[in-house]
Scaffold this motif. Structure first.
Motif, PDB file in Angstrom:
ATOM      1  N   ASP A  42      -4.283   8.887   5.039  1.00  8.45           N
ATOM      2  CA  ASP A  42      -3.431   8.946   3.845  1.00  8.45           C
ATOM      3  C   ASP A  42      -2.105   9.657   4.113  1.00  8.45           C
ATOM      4  OD1 ASP A  42      -5.272   7.602   2.195  1.00  8.45           O
ATOM      5  OD2 ASP A  42      -6.398   9.457   1.861  1.00  8.45           O
TER       6      ASP A  42
ATOM      7  N   SER B 149       1.984   5.693   7.330  1.00 16.94           N
ATOM      8  CA  SER B 149       2.228   4.339   6.832  1.00 16.94           C
ATOM      9  C   SER B 149       1.726   3.343   7.868  1.00 16.94           C
ATOM     10  CB  SER B 149       3.721   4.125   6.565  1.00 16.94           C
ATOM     11  OG  SER B 149       4.177   4.974   5.538  1.00 16.94           O
TER      12      SER B 149
ATOM     13  N   SER C 257       2.628   1.514   2.552  1.00 16.74           N
ATOM     14  CA  SER C 257       2.860   2.953   2.519  1.00 16.74           C
ATOM     15  C   SER C 257       2.355   3.504   1.197  1.00 16.74           C
ATOM     16  CB  SER C 257       4.350   3.267   2.688  1.00 16.74           C
ATOM     17  OG  SER C 257       4.562   4.660   2.788  1.00 16.74           O
ATOM     18  N   ASP C 258       1.630   4.604   1.245  1.00 21.61           N
ATOM     19  CA  ASP C 258       1.039   5.205   0.038  1.00 21.61           C
ATOM     20  C   ASP C 258       0.214   4.199  -0.753  1.00 21.61           C
ATOM     21  OD1 ASP C 258       2.141   7.744   0.496  1.00 21.61           O
ATOM     22  OD2 ASP C 258       4.035   7.147  -0.416  1.00 21.61           O
TER      23      ASP C 258
END
Length: 224
Positions: A59, A62, A73-74
């Motif tokens: 987490d 990316s 990403s995220d």
């Protein structure tokens, strides 16, 4: 100042088809984060598999997955590239005509294989640890095609030449690791995905660093 570091996985961070990273790499990624340098895993592998490989820091980084066809990403998709379905069907037919190799279709939900080789299926499921669905006919899959990969245990030289001669005017054909070649959507590669992430993070190309070892890394290296 470097703000983004993108690295290929197979042949760069993973050696000799190993599936386990050196634990020191996780520590390096954590150290980079403390220095406000964001790490990006860039690979021909699927997103699901990359998250497992980088589990301790999954987490915090990316992902450029499927050789740039899926950039996340995220937990959010930043960009994706798709292969025209009709072209994909022609590639499937050409691979069958070549013979003695195995085809894998990557979609966003999972990857599909139609091989009858239990050794290959076991390699994809247990060796690569891919989320995998075995089907009778890849041409029946209705999901959008992200990437098509071909495994030839004899090496990539002959199959790459064969596929390049047939399809290089329509799609990018690259080596990926020691036994795989990948067909990548015309609007997707690791470089274009890194460019999207750089824009996402408001980072200039000269603030990026990249590492790779195969032709599928070329655009990413050029961007950085």
């Amino acid at each position: 100042m470097i703000k983004l570091i993108a690295s290929d996985v197979d042949g760069t961070l993973l050696k000799e088809e190993s599936q386990n990273l050196n634990p020191n790499i996780y520590d390096i990624i954590r150290q980079l984060k403390e220095m406000d340098i964001h790490f990006i895993a860039a690979s021909g592998r699927q997103y699901y598999n990359l998250r497992n490989i980088f589990a301790p820091v999954q987490d915090d980084i990316s992902y450029i997955a499927e050789n740039g066809s899926l950039c996340i990403s995220d937990g959010k998709v930043i960009s994706r590239g798709l292969i025209d379905r009709e072209l994909g069907l022609r590639i499937f037919r050409a691979i069958k005509e070549y013979g003695n190799c195995h085809c894998l279709l990557s979609c966003e939900s999972t990857c599909y294989v139609e091989s009858t080789s239990t050794a290959f299926i076991d390699h994809v499921k247990s060796g690569l640890c891919y989320n995998t669905c075995v089907v009778d006919d890849l041409s029946q899959i209705q999901e959008p095609f992200l990437k098509i990969a071909v495994c030839d245990y004899n090496g990539t030289d002959d199959i790459w030449t064969y596929c390049r001669d047939l399809f290089s005017d329509e799609i990018k054909v690259v080596t990926s690791g020691y036994t795989w070649i990948d067909f990548i959507a015309p609007n997707a590669n690791k470089g274009s995905a890194l460019a999207e992430l750089a824009r996402h993070f408001n980072v200039k190309p000269e603030e990026c660093m990249a590492f790779g070892d195969q032709y599928n890394d070329a655009e990413m290296l050029q961007f950085a």
